[in-house]
Design an enzyme around this catalytic site. Structure first.
Site, PDB file in Angstrom:
ATOM      1  N   GLU A 151      19.681  31.001  84.855  1.00 21.83           N
ATOM      2  CA  GLU A 151      18.559  31.114  85.803  1.00 21.83           C
ATOM      3  C   GLU A 151      17.184  30.982  85.145  1.00 21.83           C
ATOM      4  O   GLU A 151      16.303  31.817  85.340  1.00 21.83           O
ATOM      5  CB  GLU A 151      18.679  32.432  86.585  1.00 21.83           C
ATOM      6  CG  GLU A 151      19.969  32.510  87.378  1.00 21.83           C
ATOM      7  CD  GLU A 151      20.131  33.806  88.159  1.00 21.83           C
ATOM      8  OE1 GLU A 151      19.198  34.635  88.139  1.00 21.83           O
ATOM      9  OE2 GLU A 151      21.198  34.003  88.773  1.00 21.83           O
ATOM     10  N   GLU A 259      29.939  30.885  90.801  1.00 22.55           N
ATOM     11  CA  GLU A 259      29.840  32.248  91.337  1.00 22.55           C
ATOM     12  C   GLU A 259      30.064  32.228  92.843  1.00 22.55           C
ATOM     13  O   GLU A 259      29.284  32.774  93.616  1.00 22.55           O
ATOM     14  CB  GLU A 259      28.477  32.867  90.983  1.00 22.55           C
ATOM     15  CG  GLU A 259      28.204  32.869  89.489  1.00 22.55           C
ATOM     16  CD  GLU A 259      26.913  33.583  89.109  1.00 22.55           C
ATOM     17  OE1 GLU A 259      26.394  34.372  89.928  1.00 22.55           O
ATOM     18  OE2 GLU A 259      26.425  33.358  87.982  1.00 22.55           O
TER      19      GLU A 259
END
Length: 372
Positions: A151, A259
């Site tokens: 991220e 995810e």
């Protein structure tokens, strides 16, 4: 009433064979890509272990391999929990994907400080390199792949490609390249991923592609891209997801869906599904999962792995983020019973999955999916 009865009938039809399915997810997709699950830790009831072994081939530690837990104080590595996870994987013959080496969340503050003052750029990079080298080196040859950097892309539209995280503020963009280089030195055989959410969306996808090209131009050892699949029931754009898979693969990278879950609660307050998930929502979820897995199967030549973020609904982080509520994002319910979504995913490799007719059912509002 007619719609409600139809919904119940379809749920029963979809669920009837699932408790005794002849093969698990990993077998259905064996020739397509690996199927993985994220786990809170290695201590699990026997029923969960059986479910895991039947359906998954690769596991990820949801939290316990993040920097905050592996090195809470400088030089004070705490590997006991991670070692236990690795022992569980070996005993049960799972491969392991490592998550995550460098992230702005769940990262100890000492990395960025010298006493009460900010640490120098050189000091932060030195600490990061030592952490990456120590962790990857400890599990060399035993962890198949790593989310090296997590991220780092800025999530807001605009000219800023990189998130103004503590890492960026301390080192600029250099930490990304140096993290990958340290991981490669520590284990030349590990597959190294950059992992992020919303990178299927056009603006963030272009930012990610620019990062990929900058790293490739300087020969940074980036092997793959992880598209976090934290999607919402009524906000899944298959066209964007397909475009991202194609674009990242065209850069010569492995692609994984890392995810995967599906938030079914779009209300901003309350706990609307505390007692049960409505039949119409379960059917909509099944249809959306079917669409995703048809797409993944179509691009099986580009995708290495699809990892669900949790084994069953009761394990999901969506039960407590962004607030406490009872969510139902995965393929198995809290009691380990199969949901309609399981059969739709199991059937997505064939052309025979019937339409579930969810356009005639009530679906939640189109409020945006909250991010952690």
């Amino acid at each position: 009433m007619k719609v409600f009865i139809t919904a119940l009938f379809l749920i029963c039809c979809l669920s009837s064979s699932s408790p005794a399915e002849p093969s698990g997810l990993k077998d259905v997709y064996q020739k397509s890509f690996a199927i993985g699950a994220a786990l809170p830790g290695p201590r699990m009831p026997a029923g969960e272990v059986d479910l895991l072994k039947r359906n998954f081939s690769i596991i990820t530690a949801e939290n316990l391999m993040k920097p905050k837990y592996l090195q809470p104080a400088e030089g004070g590595f705490e590997f006991a929990a991670a070692d236990g996870f690795m022992d569980f994987a070996k005993t049960n013959q799972f491969e392991v994907h490592g998550h995550t080496l460098v992230w702005h969340n769940q990262c100890p503050e000492w990395i960025f400080k010298d006493g009460d003052q900010p640490a120098s750029r050189e000091r932060v990079l030195e600490r990061m390199t030592k952490h990456v080298s120590s962790v990857v080196g400890r599990y060399k040859g035993r962890i198949k792949s790593w989310d090296v950097v997590n991220e780092a892309i800025d999530n807001d539209p605009g000219d800023n490609d990189l998130r103004k995280s503590p890492w960026f503020l301390a080192t600029g963009a250099d930490y990304i390249a140096e993290a990958f280089r340290a991981a490669r030195r520590a284990d030349p055989g590990a597959i190294l991923y950059y992992n992020d959410f919303d990178i299927e969306k056009p603006d963030k996808r272009e930012k990610t592609l620019r990062l990929i090209r900058r790293l490739k131009a300087t020969k940074v050892p980036l092997d793959g891209i992880g598209i976090q699949g934290h999607w919402s029931l009524d906000r899944i754009d298959l066209n964007d997801i397909e475009a991202a898979i194609i674009a990242f693969h065209a850069e010569g990278l492995r692609v994984s869906i890392t995810e995967l879950d599906m938030n079914v609660i779009t209300e901003k307050t309350g706990d609307p599904f505390a007692q049960s998930c409505p039949p119409g929502v379960l059917l909509k979820q099944a249809e959306q999962y079917a669409g995703l897995f048809r797409l993944f199967h179509k691009h099986a030549d580009k995708i290495d792995r699809v990892t669900f973020w949790g084994l069953h609904d009761g394990q999901s982080w969506l039960n407590h983020s962004p607030r406490k509520r009872t969510n139902h994002p995965l393929l198995w319910a809290r009691d380990l019973s199969a949901k309609p979504a399981l059969q739709s995913v199991m059937s997505a490799t064939t052309d025979g999955l019937p339409s579930l007719g969810t356009e005639s059912l009530e679906t939640p509002s189109t409020a945006p999916n909250p991010r952690p």
